[in-house]
Design an enzyme around this catalytic site. Sequence first.
Site, PDB file in Angstrom:
ATOM      1  N   HIS A   1       3.065   2.911  -8.825  1.00 44.25           N
ATOM      2  CA  HIS A   1       2.938   1.462  -9.072  1.00 44.25           C
ATOM      3  C   HIS A   1       4.197   0.940  -9.771  1.00 44.25           C
ATOM      4  CE1 HIS A   1      -1.116   1.747  -7.726  1.00 44.25           C
ATOM      5  NE2 HIS A   1      -1.610   2.319  -8.806  1.00 44.25           N
TER       6      HIS A   1
ATOM      7  N   ASP B   1       0.833  -1.212   0.000  1.00 37.18           N
ATOM      8  CA  ASP B   1       0.000   0.000   0.000  1.00 37.18           C
ATOM      9  C   ASP B   1       0.866   1.260   0.000  1.00 37.18           C
ATOM     10  OD1 ASP B   1      -2.294   1.480   0.026  1.00 37.18           O
ATOM     11  OD2 ASP B   1      -2.769   1.136   2.132  1.00 37.18           O
TER      12      ASP B   1
ATOM     13  N   LEU C   1      11.010 -20.650  -3.292  1.00 41.16           N
ATOM     14  CA  LEU C   1       9.869 -19.831  -2.857  1.00 41.16           C
ATOM     15  C   LEU C   1       8.677 -19.985  -3.805  1.00 41.16           C
ATOM     16  CD1 LEU C   1       8.822 -17.361  -1.087  1.00 41.16           C
ATOM     17  CD2 LEU C   1       9.720 -15.914  -2.927  1.00 41.16           C
TER      18      LEU C   1
END
Length: 252
Positions: free
Chosen positions: A37, A20, A131
């Site tokens: 972004h 955020d 991962l």
Amino acid sequence: MVDTTAQANSLPRHVAVIMDGNGRWARERGEDRIFGHAHGVESVRSVVRAAGELGVEYLTLYAFSTENWSRPQAEINALMELLVESLAGEVDELARKGVRLRSTGALDSLPDACRAALRDVEERTAHCTGLTLILALSYSGRWELTEAVRSIVRAGTPEVDITEETVRAHMGLPDVPDPELLIRTSGEQRLSNFLLWQLAYAELHFTTVMWPDFREDHFRAAVHEFRGRERRFGRTGDQLRQAQAGAESPAP
Ligand code: FPP
């Protein structure tokens, strides 16, 4: 300074992140939200690297929520393009590092190019055993729970047979363990409809750092802080210490 914080918990297997603050970060610099972004992609790279190096098994990023569809169309388009570009640009590096990509959410509502890019990276990293990076796209916790209820009804499961395990089995990614740690950047302290079922016992880490500024060190610090937290799972502190003395791990 030597950090003497006790490490009561082992490494979290699964960390979830609400990325955020991109818009505010951009506005502070006199730029439009897309600029924020775009810079957030570097933070994604950084956090994927840190999670992989630490040995975290699953990292889920809230990349686009159901509610984000109400943003201006130009911002939605730019975010989708950024996602397609990032996926295409990172696939080789992800595969090289052994990172497997998965996704969760109402993927049918994504533009075709976005779905195709996701499918491509998911296929090309399906063999990876390091991962697992999960992108939550067009996702919300209530959407996922509603889909699970629909799926249980479709399966014709008798009411008396419905347990928590039944609900879990009908969630989007039933094989993925619940996150033990949730990180949210930018100073907001909300769940915003993210992984409502899975975060039931998660430790919450809120930081005022804006997502485009969030880097490996911030991620490592959040994991370190998590490891020092007392996780009781509804038990008293005394019960917890007795269990720890008996080397039992707390039941979820
Ligand atoms: C929230 O900030 C962020 C988003 C809605 C999008 C997150 C997307 C990225 C970081 C880029 C692409 C991701 C990947 C996985 C390649 P906000 O816009 O709500 O910020 P604000 O609260 O300051 O307005």
